[in-house]
Scaffold this motif. Structure first.
Motif, PDB file in Angstrom:
ATOM      1  N   TYR A 349       0.876  -1.055   0.149  1.00  0.00           N
ATOM      2  CA  TYR A 349       0.027  -0.119   0.182  1.00  0.00           C
ATOM      3  C   TYR A 349       0.789   1.193  -0.088  1.00  0.00           C
ATOM      4  CZ  TYR A 349      -3.858  -3.360   1.178  1.00  0.00           C
ATOM      5  OH  TYR A 349      -4.722  -4.369   1.291  1.00  0.00           O
ATOM      6  N   LYS A 351       0.770   4.511   0.873  1.00  0.00           N
ATOM      7  CA  LYS A 351       0.076   5.426   1.853  1.00  0.00           C
ATOM      8  C   LYS A 351       0.501   6.921   1.758  1.00  0.00           C
ATOM      9  CE  LYS A 351      -1.548   1.994   5.086  1.00  0.00           C
ATOM     10  NZ  LYS A 351      -1.857   1.432   6.646  1.00  0.00           N
ATOM     11  N   ASP A 392      -4.348   4.871   1.039  1.00  0.00           N
ATOM     12  CA  ASP A 392      -3.469   4.358  -0.392  1.00  0.00           C
ATOM     13  C   ASP A 392      -5.008   4.781  -1.135  1.00  0.00           C
ATOM     14  OD1 ASP A 392      -3.395   3.397  -2.852  1.00  0.00           O
ATOM     15  OD2 ASP A 392      -1.904   1.720  -2.132  1.00  0.00           O
ATOM     16  N   ALA A 395      -6.478   2.056  -3.690  1.00  0.00           N
ATOM     17  CA  ALA A 395      -6.934   0.824  -2.730  1.00  0.00           C
ATOM     18  C   ALA A 395      -8.172   1.247  -2.204  1.00  0.00           C
ATOM     19  CB  ALA A 395      -5.753   0.346  -1.892  1.00  0.00           C
ATOM     20  N   ILE A 475      -8.575  -4.446   2.749  1.00  0.00           N
ATOM     21  CA  ILE A 475      -8.102  -3.155   2.501  1.00  0.00           C
ATOM     22  C   ILE A 475      -8.394  -2.290   3.754  1.00  0.00           C
ATOM     23  CG2 ILE A 475      -8.201  -1.143   0.845  1.00  0.00           C
ATOM     24  CD1 ILE A 475      -8.423  -3.246  -1.475  1.00  0.00           C
ATOM     25  N   HIS A 479      -5.671  -0.660   6.755  1.00  0.00           N
ATOM     26  CA  HIS A 479      -5.882   1.079   6.931  1.00  0.00           C
ATOM     27  C   HIS A 479      -6.185   1.307   8.326  1.00  0.00           C
ATOM     28  CE1 HIS A 479      -5.594   1.169   2.544  1.00  0.00           C
ATOM     29  NE2 HIS A 479      -4.870   2.530   2.428  1.00  0.00           N
TER      30      HIS A 479
END
Length: 503
Positions: A349, A351, A392, A395, A475, A479
């Motif tokens: 990812y 980010k 991200d 995503a 996903i 996060h």
């Protein structure tokens, strides 16, 4: 042909039955041995105590025997005998020819019944035991000028001798005492006599001090036993109760562990059987889903190659269909690849600080591009000044897009879909609401499982791999967030993505 689902569960039942046979039954047998050990624990403790007391009882008897052989005659009329200062005799008697006299007239029948034993009495005093219908007695006798002079040993005097001898053996303060007790007489023939004897023994065992060990004495004291008796709490009962408690606790822990192991193994076997079935269904489903666009693409390419499409408008239509089928095929392949990367932990990812509004805009743009010309009411409600989060964007927008696609696919006529974005306390919430068929409560936890699809008529008529929600959940969790669902059959569904502000 057998149903694959039925075959999987048949294999699961066979494996689980084998587990029960190979684990539970032997453990039950082992537990049975444990129960037998608990039942026999008192006898085992008694044997251990007897073994620990055997040497001390033998030493004590050697000292008592020496004391009873070291007698001093104080007088002969009446007879007085002591053993190292302890006066032994109570009532005395004389036996001359057939004449018997005693200080206690009640004891004369006892003396008369013992007359045959006095024939071998020596000139020196001797201590011996005798068992008569009136009871068991210890006696002292000696012969003088053809007359046997003797007496009955006082129980208190005999107890005093034993107490003096045993004092050094119990110097450690052990709560026990040594005593000389008569050997139980064999009960007379008859049921009543045996019953009375059994009642008497039970009463003595209940009221008297518990015996730890005993030693049968040799002649001439063969009618007595030297016993070790507990003072206070019965150590046999205490030790056996403690050991029984330990056994019960261990057996309980064993059974609890066994039950948890069997349940966990059974659940694992069930999940593996179910996962195997889902994987088989997934492969079959993906094969079917891939075959459909590939067939369409091949058909359109063949039409173009054979020159069957000559009109520019038809040509454009075919090219549009080719583009749609190619996009559909690409989306399916990307879904499978995303899932594979997530499963293997290789998903990376990127980010970056991104405004939440940018995620909403990206998801909305992709959804509208994929549903151009579709008949639906799509509403976006985003609060102004949504915060910036470290995430991200591609995503997370893909996860929201997946929720929007599901809302479209599982809503029939009059599709109404709403996407909301708002801040709620320490988190940002993205909501996707629809007026579709809804999800039954018993299915709501399982719809995020890989390969799982709710079994309904609309689901069976709708393309999908059962991976979308699982991918979206992973996903969001990557996060630091979570996905929740509020749904009821026939009342639509609302999926919520909760993202912490610290993310």
């Amino acid at each position: 042909m057998a149903n694959p689902q039925t075959a999987d569960f048949l294999r699961f039942r066979r494996t689980f039955t084998l587990l029960i046979v190979l684990v539970v039954l032997p453990s039950a047998g082992l537990s049975g041995f444990g129960v037998v050990a608990i039942v026999n624990e008192r006898a085992a403790v008694e044997k251990r105590l007897e073994a620990s007391w055997a040497g001390r009882l033998q030493s004590a008897w050697s000292e008592v025997d020496a004391r009873l052989k070291t007698l001093s005659v104080g007088s002969e009329a009446p007879l007085r005998v002591d053993s190292r200062g302890v006066q032994l005799l109570g009532a005395t008697f004389d036996v001359s020819d057939d004449r018997v006299s005693s200080q206690d007239p009640k004891l004369e029948p006892v003396v008369k019944s013992l007359a045959p034993q006095f024939v071998a009495v020596p000139a020196e005093p001797i201590v011996f035991s005798a068992s008569t219908p009136q009871g068991v007695f210890a006696l002292v006798a000696l012969r003088r000028d053809g007359t046997v002079r003797g007496g009955f040993v006082s129980p208190d005097a005999l107890a005093e001798v034993v107490r003096e001898v045993s004092a050094p053996l119990l110097a450690g303060g052990e709560p026990a005492q040594l005593s000389m007790v008569p050997v139980k007489q064999v009960p007379a023939e008859g049921v009543l006599a045996r019953l009375a004897s059994g009642v008497s023994e039970a009463r003595e065992a209940a009221l008297g001090p518990p015996e730890l060990a005993s030693l049968s004495l040799p002649a001439p004291m063969q009618d007595f036993r030297l016993v070790a008796q507990a003072l206070g709490e019965d150590p046999v009962g205490k030790a056996s109760a403690r050991n029984r408690t330990v056994y019960v606790v261990l057996l309980t822990l064993f059974y609890v562990t066994l039950a948890l192991g069997v349940v966990y193994t059974g659940r694992s076997l069930y999940r593996e059987a179910r996962l195997s079935r889902l994987k088989t269904d997934f492969v079959s489903l993906v094969s079917h889903e891939l075959r459909t666009p590939l067939t369409s693409i091949r058909m359109f390419i063949d039409m173009l190659a054979m020159g069957r499409v000559k009109d520019p408008a038809e040509m454009q239509t075919v090219l549009d269909l080719l583009s749609r089928e190619t996009s559909r095929l690409s989306t399916m392949i990307e879904t499978v690849l995303d899932f594979s990367r997530l499963e293997s932990g290789k998903k990376q990812y990127d980010k970056q600080p991104v405004p939440v509004q940018a995620v909403v805009d990206a998801a909305v743009a992709a959804f509208r591009a994929q549903r151009v010309g579709a008949t639906m009411t799509f509403t976006v409600e985003a609060e102004p000044n949504l915060p910036t989060l470290r995430l991200d964007k591609d995503a997370l927008a893909g996860a929201v897009l997946n929720l929007l696609q599901n809302a479209f696919k599982y809503t029939e006529a009059d599709k109404r879909i709403t996407l909301r974005a708002k801040q709620a306390g320490p988190e940002v919430v993205l909501e996707v609401e629809d007026n579709g068929v809804g999800v039954p409560r018993r299915e709501q936890r399982r719809i995020f499982d890989r390969f799982y699809r709710v079994d309904s008529l609309l689901t069976r008529q709708t393309e999908g791999t059962g991976l979308g929600l699982s991918i979206a959940q992973r996903i969001v969790e990557a996060h630091g967030g979570r996905i929740s669902l509020d749904s009821a059959p026939g009342k639509g569904s609302t999926f919520r993505v909760h993202l912490p502000l610290a993310g």
